[in-house]
Design a protein around this motif. Structure first.
Motif, PDB file in Angstrom:
ATOM      1  N   ILE A 230     -16.237 -38.362  54.928  1.00  0.00           N
ATOM      2  CA  ILE A 230     -15.902 -38.560  53.191  1.00  0.00           C
ATOM      3  C   ILE A 230     -16.477 -38.187  52.438  1.00  0.00           C
ATOM      4  O   ILE A 230     -17.639 -37.448  52.440  1.00  0.00           O
ATOM      5  N   ALA A 231     -15.207 -38.403  51.382  1.00  0.00           N
ATOM      6  CA  ALA A 231     -15.832 -37.123  50.538  1.00  0.00           C
ATOM      7  C   ALA A 231     -16.646 -37.728  49.763  1.00  0.00           C
ATOM      8  O   ALA A 231     -16.769 -39.127  48.950  1.00  0.00           O
ATOM      9  N   ALA A 232     -16.985 -37.134  48.503  1.00  0.00           N
ATOM     10  CA  ALA A 232     -18.226 -37.105  48.065  1.00  0.00           C
ATOM     11  C   ALA A 232     -17.978 -38.190  47.254  1.00  0.00           C
ATOM     12  O   ALA A 232     -18.892 -39.565  47.382  1.00  0.00           O
ATOM     13  N   ARG A 233     -16.693 -37.644  46.132  1.00  0.00           N
ATOM     14  CA  ARG A 233     -17.013 -38.772  45.595  1.00  0.00           C
ATOM     15  C   ARG A 233     -16.748 -40.119  45.674  1.00  0.00           C
ATOM     16  O   ARG A 233     -17.041 -40.853  44.606  1.00  0.00           O
ATOM     17  N   THR A 234     -15.747 -40.015  47.246  1.00  0.00           N
ATOM     18  CA  THR A 234     -15.945 -42.027  47.079  1.00  0.00           C
ATOM     19  C   THR A 234     -16.917 -42.175  47.592  1.00  0.00           C
ATOM     20  O   THR A 234     -17.443 -43.788  47.329  1.00  0.00           O
ATOM     21  N   LEU A 235     -17.743 -41.402  48.091  1.00  0.00           N
ATOM     22  CA  LEU A 235     -19.371 -41.784  48.464  1.00  0.00           C
ATOM     23  C   LEU A 235     -20.470 -42.467  47.727  1.00  0.00           C
ATOM     24  O   LEU A 235     -20.437 -43.665  47.496  1.00  0.00           O
ATOM     25  N   ILE A 236     -19.658 -41.411  46.828  1.00  0.00           N
ATOM     26  CA  ILE A 236     -20.998 -41.914  45.058  1.00  0.00           C
ATOM     27  C   ILE A 236     -20.546 -43.102  44.209  1.00  0.00           C
ATOM     28  O   ILE A 236     -20.660 -43.868  43.794  1.00  0.00           O
ATOM     29  N   GLU A 237     -18.650 -43.213  44.107  1.00  0.00           N
ATOM     30  CA  GLU A 237     -18.213 -43.725  42.867  1.00  0.00           C
ATOM     31  C   GLU A 237     -18.056 -45.089  43.772  1.00  0.00           C
ATOM     32  O   GLU A 237     -18.244 -45.593  43.367  1.00  0.00           O
ATOM     33  N   THR A 238     -17.028 -45.107  45.185  1.00  0.00           N
ATOM     34  CA  THR A 238     -16.363 -46.197  46.146  1.00  0.00           C
ATOM     35  C   THR A 238     -17.365 -46.836  46.071  1.00  0.00           C
ATOM     36  O   THR A 238     -17.862 -48.078  46.013  1.00  0.00           O
ATOM     37  N   TYR A 239     -18.216 -46.314  47.300  1.00  0.00           N
ATOM     38  CA  TYR A 239     -19.700 -46.640  48.064  1.00  0.00           C
ATOM     39  C   TYR A 239     -20.778 -46.832  47.229  1.00  0.00           C
ATOM     40  O   TYR A 239     -21.820 -48.137  47.849  1.00  0.00           O
ATOM     41  N   ARG A 240     -20.642 -46.542  46.143  1.00  0.00           N
ATOM     42  CA  ARG A 240     -21.948 -46.723  45.790  1.00  0.00           C
ATOM     43  C   ARG A 240     -23.360 -46.436  46.337  1.00  0.00           C
ATOM     44  O   ARG A 240     -24.265 -46.870  46.135  1.00  0.00           O
ATOM     45  N   ILE A 241     -23.096 -45.163  47.060  1.00  0.00           N
ATOM     46  CA  ILE A 241     -24.412 -45.039  48.198  1.00  0.00           C
ATOM     47  C   ILE A 241     -26.200 -44.969  47.822  1.00  0.00           C
ATOM     48  O   ILE A 241     -27.346 -45.501  47.278  1.00  0.00           O
ATOM     49  N   GLU A 242     -25.719 -44.541  46.506  1.00  0.00           N
ATOM     50  CA  GLU A 242     -27.245 -44.757  45.812  1.00  0.00           C
ATOM     51  C   GLU A 242     -28.015 -45.803  45.144  1.00  0.00           C
ATOM     52  O   GLU A 242     -29.130 -45.970  44.991  1.00  0.00           O
ATOM     53  N   GLN A 243     -27.065 -47.000  45.601  1.00  0.00           N
ATOM     54  CA  GLN A 243     -27.378 -47.831  45.166  1.00  0.00           C
ATOM     55  C   GLN A 243     -28.068 -49.081  45.761  1.00  0.00           C
ATOM     56  O   GLN A 243     -28.167 -49.864  46.130  1.00  0.00           O
TER      57      GLN A 243
END
Ligand code: NAP
Length: 610
Positions: A230-243
């Motif tokens: 998955i694109a990094a931005r999607t993982l971070i912003e859409t899926y909020r992986i850090e949370q």
């Protein structure tokens, strides 16, 4: 230094890493460094795929400069050989030479395949570790998910700083095997687990939730270095992986194909906006048994069901609302506290809701094109509201059957020019991007006060284009898509859905997709062009006016499944619904060039008053 002692302090490394490592690939060092320089500002943890370069050794001084300029960056060097699924055509000795020189080039970790580690002389591996670089040993299985524990044991024998286990998911349940493996290893904080493939997309989020030290992402869409990335931005912003953590509830959209579904961006945006600790994933599957196992074991709290599972799932539900049973299809499943599954059909509200905002449905004359799943939702929903429904379908028998079941009429194409309607609904795929079928209706057939095209990609379908030319008010399929999604959100969370925000992100995603497609279709198109369009939203993606409030009749239509109906009908907490916005259709639907076309909502609202 002993072979069994990690090269540099694992704790130091772990303090530098984030949950997402972005894979950087390119055919020249300059290209890779340009990408890395742009990515590092947002995500400082990078994997450089040196095996993509023709001469990786010669590139090392350039990487040394990159790390000197970007002290915040933490870099993994990977030079995977062809035999192990990479692109490096050199020998094991050549791979070792590259990796051994990586510490001096500023890298913090090297990724060494298990097969290479096992084939190396101990002294050679020791030489690599003596450079002081961190060691990650990885195993990739490109065919399936098996023997994860024995792979772990083989890797652990080398006492690396990180252990990376990457099988391929052939089915959703393979993610479960990986998740259970990660949970069993929860006393190790240095394991990375991911399933490759479209069916493994969920492991990129759920792996971290189950204890994976981090996961890998592509720099941008189209630059994946592994299947299902998955694109990094999607993982971070859409899926909020850090949370995402153990308390995060899991929801998803299930069906096939699902990779390009807009549901994840819409629903994850809604969860973020309403501060619900939940993540919504793309569950790629064609087999219901595969999905149901995952739903019960993860567990998954709610599913948006798409083709080809909408009918088949009915017999696996504890209860459904009466309309779903009559339509014979369910698009929304809730896993209640008792673990049982309850079904709803929010496609109905997705069609009747937008129409009711523009006209009273009791007594309205409505033509439905098609007799498939979406048409059935339209016909039964409209009949329940007291509309008089006419069905026109390519296969006449299917139309006749649906008409009999729903108390509607069929109509022949030739009769359209002489018949007037309050609304015409397209519930066929004609007009959808990639569908080459000729338009179903001509100008003379559009004797109607309103056109509703359920197709939402492209933004302006040929039918909507025709309606606009004829100054007939129209509703696009995005409104249905958002409306049915909003009802799902409410069923699952008991909170009012942030419909305006959901509409905005879907519209924005479709515009970006259209831009990317247009760029790609140009012969001189370069990957960088796509990257740019992803990185920065174009100003053309205007915010959309607030969505209309929920019609009273919708709020009243409680499904028969009691616990669910209660949750859906009576939100206990969360912000109040947004105030009505009359201009939703006008702002959303009116293409920039349509200065002369009459605004849909305004005109239809005016007509509704008459
Ligand atoms: P479906 O069950 O496969 O039904 C398709 C219907 O369209 C059938 O009645 C079929 O006729 C007819 N059809 C297919 N190709 C045709 C052609 N070339 N000419 C004339 N008729 C044709 O599909 P569905 O689930 O109902 O979905 C239909 C469309 O609705 C989708 O393509 C999608 O774009 C849209 N949709 C939108 C949303 C949304 O949220 N906006 C939600 C669901 C669906 P036969 O009976 O002769 O095969």
């Amino acid at each position: 230094m002993s072979l069994n002692v990690p090269g540099i302090a694992s704790h130091f490394l772990r303090s530098r890493i984030t949950k997402v490592c972005v894979a950087i690939a390119g055919s020249t060092p300059a290209e890779m460094i340009e990408k890395a320089s742009s990515v590092v500002k947002e995500t400082p943890f990078l994997e450089f795929r040196l095996d993509y370069l023709e001469k990786p050794l010669l590139a090392l001084p350039k990487f040394r400069q990159f790390f000197a300029d970007n002290t915040v960056a933490t870099g993994i060097a990977t030079c995977r050989r062809v035999a192990n699924g990479g692109k490096f055509a050199g020998s094991l000795a050549a791979e070792l030479e590259v990796l051994t020189k990586c510490a001096a080039a500023g890298f913090h970790l090297v990724d060494l395949e298990l097969e290479s580690a096992e084939a190396m002389k101990k002294a050679d591996l020791q030489k690599l570790r003596d450079t002081g670089i961190g060691l990650l040993i990885s195993h990739h299985d490109f065919t399936g998910t098996r023997d994860l524990d024995s792979i772990f044991t083989r890797i652990e024998a080398f006492h690396p700083d990180f252990i990376k286990v990457v099988p391929t998911a052939r089915a959703l349940v393979d993610n479960l095997t990986l998740i259970r493996f990660l949970e069993r290893m929860n006393d190790h904080s240095n394991i990375i687990g991911i399933c490759m493939g479209d069916a493994g997309i969920i492991s990129r989020v759920l792996g971290v939730r189950a204890g994976s030290a981090f996961t890998f992402a592509a720099a941008t869409l189209g630059e994946e270095t592994g299947p299902g990335q998955i694109a990094a931005r999607t993982l971070i912003e859409t899926y909020r992986i850090e949370q995402v953590d153990a308390a995060t509830k899991v929801y998803g959209v299930a069906g096939n194909p699902i990779r390009s579904s807009l549901s994840p961006i819409m629903m994850n945006t809604a969860f973020r906006r309403e501060t619900v600790n939940a993540v919504y994933l793309a569950l790629q599957t064609t087999r219901l048994s595969d999905l149901l196992k995952l739903v019960h074991e993860i567990p998954i709290q709610g599913i948006s069901v798409t083709m080809p599972l909408k009918q088949e799932i009915l017999s696996h539900l504890e209860r459904t609302d009466p309309l779903s049973a009559r339509i014979g299809a369910c698009n929304t499943v809730l896993r209640a506290l008792d673990g049982k599954l309850y079904g709803f059909n929010t496609d109905v509200a997705g069609i009747t809701g937008p129409l009711e905002k523009r006209m009273p449905l009791a007594g309205a004359r409505i033509l439905v094109l098609g007799a498939g799943g979406a048409a059935r939702a339209a016909v039964f929903g409209l009949r329940e509201k007291g509309a008089s429904v006419f069905i026109l379908n390519r296969t006449a028998e299917t139309a006749q059957k649906l008409a009999r079941q729903s108390g509607s009429k069929t109509i022949r194409h030739e009769a359209l020019a002489k018949t007037s309607f309050d609304a015409i609904i397209n519930a066929t795929p004609v007009g959808m991007a990639g569908n080459k079928a000729a338009p179903l209706l001509e100008a003379k057939d559009l004797n109607t006060k309103l056109v509703f095209d359920l197709v939402y990609n492209p933004l302006e379908t040929p039918l909507i284009h025709l309606a606009r030319q004829l100054s007939i008010p129209y509703i696009t399929g995005i409104e249905m898509f958002v409306h049915q999604g909003a009802r799902q959100f409410e069923i699952w969370t008991g909170k009012p859905a942030p419909e305006e925000e959901m509409f905005r992100v879907v519209l924005h995603a479709l515009r970006r997709q259209a831009e990317a497609d247009a760029t790609e279709s140009k012969p001189e198109a370069k990957p960088a062009a796509r990257q740019k369009s992803e990185a920065k939203p174009k100003p053309s993606a205007k915010p959309v006016a607030k969505p209309p409030t929920k019609p009273k009749s919708e709020a009243k239509s409680k499904p028969s499944a009691k616990p669910v109906a209660k949750a859906a009908a009576k939100p206990k907490s969360g912000p109040k619904p947004k105030p009505p916005a009359k201009r939703l259709a006008r702002k959303a639907d009116k293409p920039k060039s349509s200065a002369k076309a009459k605004p849909a909502a305004k005109k239809s609202a005016a007509k509704a008053k008459k």
